[in-house]
Each structure stands twice: as structure tokens, then as C-alpha cells.
Design a protein around this motif. Sequence first.
Motif, PDB file in Angstrom:
ATOM      1  N   SER A   1      -1.403   8.909  -4.247  1.00 62.11           N
ATOM      2  CA  SER A   1      -1.359   9.102  -2.792  1.00 62.11           C
ATOM      3  C   SER A   1      -2.761   9.136  -2.185  1.00 62.11           C
ATOM      4  O   SER A   1      -2.920   8.974  -0.983  1.00 62.11           O
ATOM      5  N   ARG A   2      -3.790   9.346  -3.011  1.00 59.46           N
ATOM      6  CA  ARG A   2      -5.166   9.447  -2.517  1.00 59.46           C
ATOM      7  C   ARG A   2      -5.948   8.156  -2.701  1.00 59.46           C
ATOM      8  O   ARG A   2      -7.173   8.160  -2.618  1.00 59.46           O
ATOM      9  N   LEU A   3      -5.268   7.060  -2.923  1.00 58.65           N
ATOM     10  CA  LEU A   3      -5.976   5.805  -3.181  1.00 58.65           C
ATOM     11  C   LEU A   3      -6.871   5.421  -2.019  1.00 58.65           C
ATOM     12  O   LEU A   3      -6.646   5.824  -0.884  1.00 58.65           O
ATOM     13  N   GLN A   4      -7.909   4.673  -2.339  1.00 59.10           N
ATOM     14  CA  GLN A   4      -8.826   4.121  -1.339  1.00 59.10           C
ATOM     15  C   GLN A   4      -8.461   2.664  -1.138  1.00 59.10           C
ATOM     16  O   GLN A   4      -8.299   1.930  -2.118  1.00 59.10           O
TER      17      GLN A   4
ATOM     18  N   LEU B   1       0.827  -1.210   0.000  1.00 56.34           N
ATOM     19  CA  LEU B   1       0.000   0.000   0.000  1.00 56.34           C
ATOM     20  C   LEU B   1       0.862   1.261   0.000  1.00 56.34           C
ATOM     21  O   LEU B   1       0.561   2.222  -0.704  1.00 56.34           O
ATOM     22  N   GLN B   2       1.936   1.256   0.774  1.00 54.38           N
ATOM     23  CA  GLN B   2       2.848   2.407   0.789  1.00 54.38           C
ATOM     24  C   GLN B   2       3.424   2.653  -0.598  1.00 54.38           C
ATOM     25  O   GLN B   2       3.506   3.799  -1.058  1.00 54.38           O
ATOM     26  N   GLN B   3       3.830   1.588  -1.263  1.00 55.76           N
ATOM     27  CA  GLN B   3       4.405   1.722  -2.595  1.00 55.76           C
ATOM     28  C   GLN B   3       3.369   2.211  -3.605  1.00 55.76           C
ATOM     29  O   GLN B   3       3.660   3.058  -4.448  1.00 55.76           O
ATOM     30  N   LEU B   4       2.152   1.679  -3.534  1.00 51.79           N
ATOM     31  CA  LEU B   4       1.095   2.131  -4.438  1.00 51.79           C
ATOM     32  C   LEU B   4       0.803   3.612  -4.226  1.00 51.79           C
ATOM     33  O   LEU B   4       0.627   4.364  -5.187  1.00 51.79           O
TER      34      LEU B   4
ATOM     35  N   LEU C   1       4.278  -1.937 -13.053  1.00 47.28           N
ATOM     36  CA  LEU C   1       4.527  -1.346 -11.741  1.00 47.28           C
ATOM     37  C   LEU C   1       4.062  -2.275 -10.622  1.00 47.28           C
ATOM     38  O   LEU C   1       4.753  -2.424  -9.607  1.00 47.28           O
ATOM     39  N   THR C   2       2.914  -2.933 -10.790  1.00 50.66           N
ATOM     40  CA  THR C   2       2.458  -3.856  -9.752  1.00 50.66           C
ATOM     41  C   THR C   2       3.402  -5.049  -9.638  1.00 50.66           C
ATOM     42  O   THR C   2       3.666  -5.530  -8.535  1.00 50.66           O
ATOM     43  N   LYS C   3       3.941  -5.520 -10.753  1.00 49.55           N
ATOM     44  CA  LYS C   3       4.914  -6.622 -10.714  1.00 49.55           C
ATOM     45  C   LYS C   3       6.190  -6.172 -10.008  1.00 49.55           C
ATOM     46  O   LYS C   3       6.793  -6.940  -9.260  1.00 49.55           O
ATOM     47  N   ASP C   4       6.592  -4.924 -10.236  1.00 51.12           N
ATOM     48  CA  ASP C   4       7.771  -4.377  -9.545  1.00 51.12           C
ATOM     49  C   ASP C   4       7.534  -4.322  -8.035  1.00 51.12           C
ATOM     50  O   ASP C   4       8.431  -4.649  -7.248  1.00 51.12           O
ATOM     51  N   ILE C   5       6.338  -3.927  -7.628  1.00 56.83           N
ATOM     52  CA  ILE C   5       6.003  -3.866  -6.204  1.00 56.83           C
ATOM     53  C   ILE C   5       5.998  -5.276  -5.615  1.00 56.83           C
ATOM     54  O   ILE C   5       6.490  -5.488  -4.493  1.00 56.83           O
ATOM     55  N   GLU C   6       5.462  -6.244  -6.349  1.00 56.34           N
ATOM     56  CA  GLU C   6       5.491  -7.633  -5.875  1.00 56.34           C
ATOM     57  C   GLU C   6       6.937  -8.077  -5.620  1.00 56.34           C
ATOM     58  O   GLU C   6       7.232  -8.655  -4.560  1.00 56.34           O
ATOM     59  N   ARG C   7       7.820  -7.791  -6.555  1.00 54.01           N
ATOM     60  CA  ARG C   7       9.234  -8.169  -6.374  1.00 54.01           C
ATOM     61  C   ARG C   7       9.854  -7.424  -5.201  1.00 54.01           C
ATOM     62  O   ARG C   7      10.644  -7.978  -4.439  1.00 54.01           O
ATOM     63  N   MET C   8       9.497  -6.142  -5.033  1.00 51.16           N
ATOM     64  CA  MET C   8       9.996  -5.340  -3.923  1.00 51.16           C
ATOM     65  C   MET C   8       9.602  -5.959  -2.571  1.00 51.16           C
ATOM     66  O   MET C   8      10.326  -5.862  -1.594  1.00 51.16           O
ATOM     67  N   CYS C   9       8.454  -6.603  -2.555  1.00 49.70           N
ATOM     68  CA  CYS C   9       7.965  -7.277  -1.344  1.00 49.70           C
ATOM     69  C   CYS C   9       8.543  -8.687  -1.206  1.00 49.70           C
ATOM     70  O   CYS C   9       8.158  -9.424  -0.291  1.00 49.70           O
ATOM     71  N   GLY C  10       9.435  -9.067  -2.107  1.00 49.02           N
ATOM     72  CA  GLY C  10      10.094 -10.362  -2.002  1.00 49.02           C
ATOM     73  C   GLY C  10       9.360 -11.506  -2.663  1.00 49.02           C
ATOM     74  O   GLY C  10       9.693 -12.671  -2.447  1.00 49.02           O
ATOM     75  N   ASP C  11       8.347 -11.195  -3.477  1.00 47.21           N
ATOM     76  CA  ASP C  11       7.599 -12.256  -4.137  1.00 47.21           C
ATOM     77  C   ASP C  11       8.433 -12.844  -5.273  1.00 47.21           C
ATOM     78  O   ASP C  11       8.990 -12.107  -6.082  1.00 47.21           O
TER      79      ASP C  11
END
Length: 116
Positions: free
Chosen positions: A24-27, A15-18, A63-73
Motif C-alpha cells: 500500500s506504500r508503493l512509490q 496501481l490500485q491492484q498493486l 501476481l503481475t500477470k494476474d493483474i494484467e489479466r484483470m485489466c483485460g490484457d
Amino acid sequence: MGTNCHRQQHTTLALQQLRQLIDSRLQATQPLETEAIGMDSDRFLNTLVALHTTLTLQQLTQLTKDIERMCGDTKEARNHNIVNIDIDILQYGDTRLHVDDWNRPYIATLLKQLNP
């Protein structure tokens, strides 16, 4: 998005990365614990997110795949039924994706939080 490993930590990090990288205003919904579907694993923590972006679907997916990798996936972890974070785009504009997921009861429950 869903996770079955260090669930709160990975949800918070994603969520922080998204928020930082896209909107920044995501729900975001409250996380909902569910049984794993199609795999033998610990329970999942699932969260739905609504956001606005000027990114193309291809850019957003990357970008979502990058975030997944950032989280160690990794594929190796998933081969052992460990999902650090899985981020699926269910809708982009008026186009619904992952059509089967829309029929899952927990999606309907979480959607109510986004559209009260």
C-alpha cells in the motif's frame, strides 16, 4: 508498466491492484507518454513503481500477470497491438531484469522521479 489502450484507466486500475495486493506504500512516478517500441500502435503511457515485498520473484511475477489479466490484457489483443497493461519487473532486490529496458531514455527519466 505501460499501456496503449484506455491508458489512464488501466494505469489507475493496475496501481490500485498493486497497492491492494502487494504494498500500500508503493512509490509511483508520474505517467510519461512515449512512442511505441517495436510495434505499430498508439502512444504508450508508462509508469515506474517501487515497492517492498516478501513475495518471491516467481510469486511477484505471477501476481503481475494476474493483474494484467484483470485489466483485460490478452494475447489476442496483443496480436492486434493493443496492450491494456504490461507490467515488467525491472529489478528484484539487487538483480536487474529486462536488461535492455534499462537503456531506454524514458526509463532513465522515470527513475529520476523515484530517486531524486
